[in-house]
Each structure stands twice: as C-alpha cells, then as structure tokens.
Write an enzyme that holds these catalytic residues in place. Sequence first.
Site, mmCIF file in Angstrom:
data_model
loop_
_atom_site.group_PDB
_atom_site.id
_atom_site.type_symbol
_atom_site.label_atom_id
_atom_site.label_comp_id
_atom_site.label_asym_id
_atom_site.label_seq_id
_atom_site.Cartn_x
_atom_site.Cartn_y
_atom_site.Cartn_z
ATOM 1 N N GLU A 116 51.688 28.939 38.795
ATOM 2 C CA GLU A 116 50.768 28.947 37.775
ATOM 3 C C GLU A 116 51.421 29.453 36.467
ATOM 4 O OE1 GLU A 116 48.363 32.504 38.258
ATOM 5 O OE2 GLU A 116 46.757 31.322 39.341
ATOM 6 N N HIS A 239 41.066 34.847 27.783
ATOM 7 C CA HIS A 239 41.391 33.597 28.197
ATOM 8 C C HIS A 239 40.727 32.626 27.251
ATOM 9 C CE1 HIS A 239 40.984 30.294 31.138
ATOM 10 N NE2 HIS A 239 41.657 30.976 31.988
ATOM 11 N N ARG A 285 48.802 30.023 26.354
ATOM 12 C CA ARG A 285 47.655 30.686 26.388
ATOM 13 C C ARG A 285 47.086 31.391 25.109
ATOM 14 N NH1 ARG A 285 45.292 34.236 31.393
ATOM 15 N NH2 ARG A 285 45.312 32.534 32.663
ATOM 16 N N HIS A 346 39.545 38.947 28.974
ATOM 17 C CA HIS A 346 39.697 38.877 30.355
ATOM 18 C C HIS A 346 40.645 40.018 30.908
ATOM 19 C CE1 HIS A 346 40.569 36.229 33.723
ATOM 20 N NE2 HIS A 346 41.826 36.175 33.606
ATOM 21 N N ARG A 381 50.430 40.143 29.642
ATOM 22 C CA ARG A 381 50.421 39.998 31.391
ATOM 23 C C ARG A 381 50.776 38.582 31.692
ATOM 24 N NH1 ARG A 381 45.894 38.972 35.498
ATOM 25 N NH2 ARG A 381 45.181 37.459 33.832
HETATM 26 C C1 LIG Z 1 37.661 36.054 36.589
HETATM 27 C C2 LIG Z 1 38.880 36.794 36.666
HETATM 28 C C3 LIG Z 1 39.955 36.181 37.437
HETATM 29 C C4 LIG Z 1 41.201 36.729 37.493
HETATM 30 N N1 LIG Z 1 42.181 36.475 38.425
HETATM 31 C C5 LIG Z 1 43.333 37.012 38.888
HETATM 32 C C6 LIG Z 1 44.324 36.305 39.667
HETATM 33 O O1 LIG Z 1 44.197 35.124 39.707
HETATM 34 N N2 LIG Z 1 45.422 37.327 39.839
HETATM 35 C C7 LIG Z 1 45.655 38.442 39.251
HETATM 36 O O2 LIG Z 1 46.695 39.118 39.662
HETATM 37 N N3 LIG Z 1 44.644 39.034 38.596
HETATM 38 C C8 LIG Z 1 43.682 38.506 38.342
HETATM 39 N N4 LIG Z 1 42.440 38.914 37.503
HETATM 40 C C9 LIG Z 1 42.702 40.268 37.034
HETATM 41 C C10 LIG Z 1 42.453 41.344 38.466
HETATM 42 O O3 LIG Z 1 41.364 40.565 39.149
HETATM 43 C C11 LIG Z 1 42.186 42.650 37.964
HETATM 44 O O4 LIG Z 1 43.000 43.003 37.283
HETATM 45 C C12 LIG Z 1 42.169 43.654 39.236
HETATM 46 O O5 LIG Z 1 41.482 42.977 40.278
HETATM 47 C C13 LIG Z 1 41.483 44.933 39.046
HETATM 48 O O6 LIG Z 1 41.233 45.572 40.246
HETATM 49 P P1 LIG Z 1 41.157 47.206 40.148
HETATM 50 O O7 LIG Z 1 40.728 47.626 41.834
HETATM 51 O O8 LIG Z 1 41.765 47.976 39.109
HETATM 52 O O9 LIG Z 1 39.409 47.166 39.379
HETATM 53 P P2 LIG Z 1 38.437 46.139 39.825
HETATM 54 O O10 LIG Z 1 38.509 45.370 40.914
HETATM 55 O O11 LIG Z 1 37.576 45.982 38.861
HETATM 56 O O12 LIG Z 1 37.290 47.208 40.748
HETATM 57 C C14 LIG Z 1 36.768 48.394 39.883
HETATM 58 C C15 LIG Z 1 35.761 49.406 40.875
HETATM 59 O O13 LIG Z 1 35.310 50.323 40.052
HETATM 60 C C16 LIG Z 1 34.030 50.729 40.152
HETATM 61 N N5 LIG Z 1 33.498 51.461 38.999
HETATM 62 C C17 LIG Z 1 33.492 51.309 37.622
HETATM 63 N N6 LIG Z 1 33.075 52.039 37.052
HETATM 64 C C18 LIG Z 1 32.594 53.052 38.064
HETATM 65 C C19 LIG Z 1 31.849 54.360 37.727
HETATM 66 N N7 LIG Z 1 31.538 54.965 36.659
HETATM 67 N N8 LIG Z 1 31.469 54.856 38.924
HETATM 68 C C20 LIG Z 1 31.662 54.430 40.126
HETATM 69 N N9 LIG Z 1 32.326 53.195 40.374
HETATM 70 C C21 LIG Z 1 32.746 52.498 39.130
HETATM 71 C C22 LIG Z 1 33.433 49.105 40.277
HETATM 72 O O14 LIG Z 1 32.116 49.027 40.713
HETATM 73 C C23 LIG Z 1 34.279 48.571 41.078
HETATM 74 O O15 LIG Z 1 34.191 48.788 42.364
HETATM 75 C C24 LIG Z 1 41.443 38.098 37.177
HETATM 76 C C25 LIG Z 1 40.366 38.676 36.541
HETATM 77 C C26 LIG Z 1 38.985 38.200 36.460
HETATM 78 C C27 LIG Z 1 38.058 38.974 35.855
#
Ligand SMILES: Cc1cc2nc3c(=O)[nH]c(=O)nc-3n(C[C@H](O)[C@H](O)[C@H](O)COP(=O)(O)OP(=O)(O)OC[C@H]3O[C@@H](n4cnc5c(N)ncnc54)[C@H](O)[C@@H]3O)c2cc1C
Length: 532
Positions: A116, A239, A285, A346, A381
């Site tokens: 990638e 993005h 990008r 993004h 990133r």
């Molecule tokens: C479309 C897209 C494609 C991506 N592709 C990639 C990829 O291919 N590879 C990569 O490494 N990264 C990718 N990313 C980035 C990556 O997905 C995120 O950085 C990562 O998943 C974040 O994980 P997290 O556990 O920190 O938060 P999240 O997965 O966002 O989880 C957050 C959680 O917190 C909960 N929450 C939020 N606020 C509250 C609240 N007040 N009370 C209770 N619960 C709450 C939500 O309900 C959720 O369950 C992508 C992101 C997007 C949007």
Amino acid sequence: MANQPHEHCDFLIIGSGAAGLLTAMKLAPHGKVVLINKGGPADSNTYYSQGGIAAVMDERDSVESHVTDTLAAGAGLCHEDVVRQVIGMGRTIIEELLAFGTPFDTLDASLDLTREAVHSHRRIAHVQDATGKAIVQTLLQHADNHANVRHLQQHVAVDLITSARLGEGPQRNTCIGAYVLAPSGQIKTITASHTILATGGVGKVYTVTTNPHAATGDGIAMAWRAGCEAMNMEFMQFHPTCLYNPQGSTMMLTEALRGEGALLVDRGGRRFCFDYHEAGELAPRDVVARAIDHEMKKSGSDCMFLDARSIGEDKIRHQFVNTNQRLLDVGIDMSNELIPVVPAAHYMCGGIRTGIDGTTSIPHLYVIGESACTGLHGANRLASNSLLECLVMAEKCAARVLAGGNLPVRRKVPLWDTSGIRPEFERVPIKHNWDEIRATMSNYVGIVRSNERLRRAQRRLHLIQEEIMAYYWQHPVSQELIELRNLSIVAELIVRCAQRRRESRGLHYSTDYPETLPAATDTILTPGAEEA
Ligand SMILES: Cc1cc2nc3c(=O)[nH]c(=O)nc-3n(C[C@H](O)[C@H](O)[C@H](O)COP(=O)(O)OP(=O)(O)OC[C@H]3O[C@@H](n4cnc5c(N)ncnc54)[C@H](O)[C@@H]3O)c2cc1C
C-alpha cells in the site's frame, strides 16, 4: 436522582473498536470488565477499515525497512523509540489475531500480504477489503462469551469521575470511573479501579468524513476536561477522493483507481493535478488532497470529478467490484459517468498525549488507539500503521494496568446532578450548532490553513461554545448534546494546535508559513494554560 444506578468493576473500557476489544480480552481473566460502546459493533472506525494491518511477516522485508518508511511519512516528527517498539511488535500482533481466529487471507499457506501507498514492501495483512470488520467480529465473539465481560451497547460515556472533580484536591487527582448515559435516559455511575478510553477518532468534526457516527472525539474531550494534555491535533489526515454525496453517506474511492488511469478533472473537464505536482494524479495523497481543495476554493465548486471511464467496463467490473456496486447503488455508472469527489477527514494523528501503554498524567486513566497520541505517526500517518498501533497499545496498556494494582472500591460517589434541568422543547439549537461547527472546520481548518482562516474559526467556535454551555446544564443530557459539547472542544483543540505551528509540515499546510522549520517539535496543549 435517587434511582440512578451505580456499579463497580475492576476495569471500565469505553469503546469497543480494535483497541478496546483487545484490551478487554487481555484483562478479562484478571477481573470484572465493563466494556461500553455508544452505537453497536458497526459504529467504530475499526469496523470500516479496509486495507489491513502493516506488519513485517515476510523474510525479504525487515523491521528496519518498516521503521524507515514510517519515519519518512511522519515528516521528522515521529518519536523513533515509539516507532521501533510498535513496528517491532507487528508479528506478535498478527500471530495473536490469528490465534483468536481472525480469517486473514492466505496464499500458498502463507499470509497474502499486499502493498500500500509508500510502504516499500508487501506487508499488509488483510481480510479481503474488509479487515476491520473481521477483527471486530472475531474479538467480539470472544468478549461476548467471556464470563467476566459485561458488554453494554448504546451506552454513552458523558464525563470522567476524578478525585479532583469530587473536590479532593488536584495533587491527588485520580480517575475513579465515569458517568454513562444508558438507553433508558438514566445516568449510571460506573466506578472502576482502572478506566480506559478507547473512543476512536474525530472525523465528524468535518462535514465530509470517512468515519462513522461514533467519531466525535468523546474520549479526547473527556480526558481534556479532566486535565490531560492534547498533542499534535493539527495533523488531520484527509483522504483525497471520497464520493461527494450531499444527500447521503460518502465512501472512499480507492487510490488504485488513479493507479489504473482514472483522471481528476474540474467541471469543465480540465485535468489540474499536473499544475501541482509532476506526477499528476499519482502524486502523494496529501498533495492530491491539497490540489482538489485548492481547485474547489478557487472555483467556488462543491466538488471536483474523478473520470474512471478510460479504465474500461471489463476491468471496472472485475477489479473494482465493490466500488462499482456501491456507486451504482447511488445512481452513478462509473464506466460512463464522472464521479463527483471531495477530500474527506479520515484519520487524527494527534490526540491525548500518552505513553505507548496509554498512561496519561492522571493515575488510573488510560487513553489508547486513535484517541491517543504516542508520537508514532508524527506529522503524517503511514497507511495501515494505525490498527497496529491500536493493538500494540491494547497489549501494553493491559500489562501496565495489571502491574498497577487496584484502587479501593468507592461506595460513595456523588450521582449525576440533575437539579435545575428544564424539559427540552426543541432540538433545533443542537442541530444548528452541529452543522455550524462542521461547516466552520471544513471551510477554515481543512487541508490548507492561514492565520486569517484560523482566527475566523476560533471566533465562531467560541460563540458556539458559549451557546452550548448555556444549553448543556439546563436541559436533559442526550447523546446529541454530549457529542456536540465534545465536538466543539475537539474543534477548538485542532484550531489551537494549528495556530501554534508556525510552519508547514506533513499534513499541516499554512499559506502564511509555507516552509518547514529545521527542528521538529510537538504541539502540546495543557488544560488551563494561557495561550502564548
Ligand atoms: C474508512 C476507514 C478505513 C480505514 N482503513 C484502515 C486500514 O486499512 N488500516 C489501518 O491501520 N487503519 C485504517 N483506518 C484507521 C483505523 O480504522 C482506526 O484508526 C482504528 O480502527 C481506531 O480504532 P480504535 O479502537 O481506536 O477506535 P474505533 O474503532 O473508532 O472505536 C471507537 C469505539 O468507541 C466508542 N465510543 C466513542 N465515544 C463513546 C462514548 N462517549 N461512550 C461510549 N462509547 C464510545 C464507539 O462506539 C466505538 O465502539 C481506517 C479508518 C477508516 C474510517
């Protein structure tokens, strides 16, 4: 107020994306876990992540090479010690996910690694083009079957409970849990020996984003209000090509389309990318995102267009099956029509300043995943490093928590104060403030910033914040209101960080300071400190 429920657990984990779920699985054998999310399993950035997880799994690849690529993307601002620790754990993380049963794609009995962006080797482990969904489903199944995990869905954390908040003096400030809005509308008091915020990103602060609804920066705002520092929040990754669809949801249009010959044009059909970079549509990008943004601002247009017609119907139907289908679903036939596109918010490279184990300046409070800023990403990133960071932080946070010992159980914690609350007659003010914040951020604090744009944004945000604060304590707490207050804080933090950086670096570009300074320094904001 007398009926407000109170429960105690060993570990309160707020957020069930990749970071929260893995932490829950690591802590569950050692005590009672309460895991909450506000919108169900699909409402997380993890669920939508497509590409995969970067990890060195091939003999021809090396940790050194992955480190070099990460440092290059970060534009001089990465913390090299953090980079080495995170990248060094890539193999362990993938093996652990495999042991949980994550169905990574394989080829000839080995992992099928893809390549990638500017990764110099094939090192992205993936599950088709829906890696995050597979990780969530796999870990969720384990969490939901574990006797020690109580998984509360549709529960929204409102605020942290700290000893300082309870008037016990800032020197001894300790986190002892959170107030949480239950689906019934009641505010629960959940006390815990350790509170872990894993609430994900902030994309909803902009009008167009690839992030789902959950991404309103709740954890960042809660930790900031409790007294934690914020770091490098000017570095929002956009993005470049997302569907412009004002009437509905957006979708990312993969860079592979441009790789296969799709062109970027304005409404009149003029190609413009070569005006910005010799590689045209194949420029990095952030350059392509800036080019689209500049053309939109110059012409006053709502979008630019991706012309994928030259790829041909056959290839589109075979190589871009999902993209083609999703576009057809919204009435666009990419084989014959131009696709309206805009850059979309993004990924937040900054966040609450933490150690790699999620430790913050407040004992017993941890912030992990996209809400945290460890220094891994620096000013930009590298693709697919973020899921890796979430999972490494989860591992390290769990180890730190277990080494830390539990707090004594608090039986008496003040319940959420509902005195002076008036019934809410209309939601218009909340909706209006939501739209105003997002428009302000998109217009003035997007891909290209200037002193004047940032000043305008700051003035508007202050006014909106005054209105929110007047409304907040007088009306019943609702999810929309909680998120609105958090969005306004996150927006302000982004503006303040952007104002502090007097240079252009990585994802932050200012027309007033187009040069990059010789020394790279983090932007660190401390709650209550006066602006320089
Ligand atoms: C479309 C897209 C494609 C991506 N592709 C990639 C990829 O291919 N590879 C990569 O490494 N990264 C990718 N990313 C980035 C990556 O997905 C995120 O950085 C990562 O998943 C974040 O994980 P997290 O556990 O920190 O938060 P999240 O997965 O966002 O989880 C957050 C959680 O917190 C909960 N929450 C939020 N606020 C509250 C609240 N007040 N009370 C209770 N619960 C709450 C939500 O309900 C959720 O369950 C992508 C992101 C997007 C949007």
